[in-house]
Scaffold this active site. Structure first.
Site, PDB file in Angstrom:
ATOM      1  N   ARG A   1       0.820  -1.211   0.000  1.00 58.30           N
ATOM      2  CA  ARG A   1       0.000   0.000   0.000  1.00 58.30           C
ATOM      3  C   ARG A   1       0.852   1.259   0.000  1.00 58.30           C
ATOM      4  O   ARG A   1       0.450   2.296  -0.529  1.00 58.30           O
ATOM      5  CB  ARG A   1      -0.930  -0.008   1.228  1.00 58.30           C
ATOM      6  CG  ARG A   1      -2.006   1.092   1.220  1.00 58.30           C
ATOM      7  CD  ARG A   1      -2.947   0.888   2.398  1.00 58.30           C
ATOM      8  NE  ARG A   1      -4.124   1.753   2.388  1.00 58.30           N
ATOM      9  CZ  ARG A   1      -4.285   2.776   3.233  1.00 58.30           C
ATOM     10  NH1 ARG A   1      -3.366   3.074   4.121  1.00 58.30           N
ATOM     11  NH2 ARG A   1      -5.388   3.507   3.179  1.00 58.30           N
TER      12      ARG A   1
ATOM     13  N   ILE B   1      -7.363   7.308  -0.830  1.00 53.14           N
ATOM     14  CA  ILE B   1      -7.179   5.859  -0.938  1.00 53.14           C
ATOM     15  C   ILE B   1      -7.989   5.274   0.210  1.00 53.14           C
ATOM     16  O   ILE B   1      -7.941   5.761   1.339  1.00 53.14           O
ATOM     17  CB  ILE B   1      -5.688   5.468  -0.863  1.00 53.14           C
ATOM     18  CG1 ILE B   1      -5.483   3.943  -0.920  1.00 53.14           C
ATOM     19  CG2 ILE B   1      -4.995   6.016   0.381  1.00 53.14           C
ATOM     20  CD1 ILE B   1      -3.994   3.543  -1.059  1.00 53.14           C
ATOM     21  N   SER B   2      -8.749   4.211  -0.061  1.00 57.62           N
ATOM     22  CA  SER B   2      -9.647   3.650   0.955  1.00 57.62           C
ATOM     23  C   SER B   2      -8.875   3.025   2.113  1.00 57.62           C
ATOM     24  O   SER B   2      -7.729   2.614   1.976  1.00 57.62           O
ATOM     25  CB  SER B   2     -10.536   2.575   0.325  1.00 57.62           C
ATOM     26  OG  SER B   2     -11.227   3.087  -0.787  1.00 57.62           O
ATOM     27  N   GLN B   3      -9.564   2.947   3.242  1.00 62.37           N
ATOM     28  CA  GLN B   3      -9.050   2.248   4.432  1.00 62.37           C
ATOM     29  C   GLN B   3      -8.759   0.778   4.064  1.00 62.37           C
ATOM     30  O   GLN B   3      -9.564   0.145   3.362  1.00 62.37           O
ATOM     31  CB  GLN B   3     -10.155   2.312   5.478  1.00 62.37           C
ATOM     32  CG  GLN B   3      -9.869   1.636   6.793  1.00 62.37           C
ATOM     33  CD  GLN B   3     -11.130   1.535   7.644  1.00 62.37           C
ATOM     34  OE1 GLN B   3     -12.249   1.592   7.127  1.00 62.37           O
ATOM     35  NE2 GLN B   3     -10.950   1.404   8.941  1.00 62.37           N
TER      36      GLN B   3
END
Ligand code: SAH
Length: 211
Positions: A34, A60-62
């Site tokens: 990530r 950016i998503s969790q």
């Protein structure tokens, strides 16, 4: 702590402890870095338990949400998947490890181009990217076994449903601008089945069928 250790801790504490069980999803979350998808200034937060800014007012998503949506998509490895909202390309990279072919649409050109560079560097060669309005889907490459929407939708969007293969499923955050429910819509024996997987918060989907 180095980034590999931080990633392993993220998988154990944020995903396994919260109930993510699909072993292929957990393996993908262990392998996709990530930290490569976020701006350098946030590098030390790469494995924190939340979304992060990626520019152009997007996020950016969790990690948990990426894993949850991937699990809800129920991928065995043979599927063709359409993602709406490439953003950083992180969810795209995770999907590329879980499915046969991934198509992903992003409306903001700078994000689309940035994601392309990273995904090419990672040799994710089963990924096809397009810059444009994903609220109309990607009809030329339809049908899809899974359509995964990573921006908030005001309702079920008809063109997306129409691009699902038989037995296909739509996984999307549906609701208001500031709070949505994660929904899986699937056609089983000719009738539509809708299942719910809790509250979530995504940035708005724009475009023809967006907010
Ligand atoms: N999956 C991404 C999350 C991105 S946030 C990640 O893992 O990083 C949602 C993204 O959807 C944003 O980049 C936003 O620009 C994009 N988006 C919003 N509406 C869109 C539309 N109509 N078509 C394509 N992309 C859209």
């Amino acid at each position: 702590m180095d980034l590999n250790q931080a990633r392993e801790r993220m998988v154990v504490e944020q995903l396994e402890r919260r109930g993510i069980k699909d072993s292929r999803v957990l393996a993908a979350m262990r392998s996709v870095e990530r930290d490569r998808f976020i701006p350098a200034e946030y590098a030390e937060h790469a494995y924190d338990d939340g979304p992060l800014p990626i520019g152009s007012s997007q996020t950016i998503s969790q990690p948990y949400i990426v894993a949850l949506m991937s699990e809800v998509a129920a991928l065995g490895g043979s599927e063709r998947v359409l993602e709406i909202g490439t953003g950083s390309g992180y969810q795209t990279a995770v999907l590329s490890r879980l499915a046969a072919e991934v198509f992903s649409v992003e409306s903001i050109r700078s994000l689309h181009e940035h994601a392309r560079l990273i995904l090419e560097a990672l040799r994710a060669d089963n990924v096809n990217l397009r810059c444009g309005d994903g609220s109309v889907g990607w009809p030329e490459a339809a049908p899809y076994d899974v359509i995964l929407v990573t921006a908030a939708m005001p309702g079920i969007v008809r063109p997306l449903v129409e691009q699902l293969a038989s037995g296909g499923r739509l996984v999307a955050p549906v609701g208001e601008e500031d709070l949505q429910t994660l929904v899986r819509l699937q056609r089983i024996n000719g009738s539509w089945q809708e299942e719910y997987f809790g509250d979530c918060r995504f940035v708005r989907m724009t475009g023809k069928h967006g907010f």
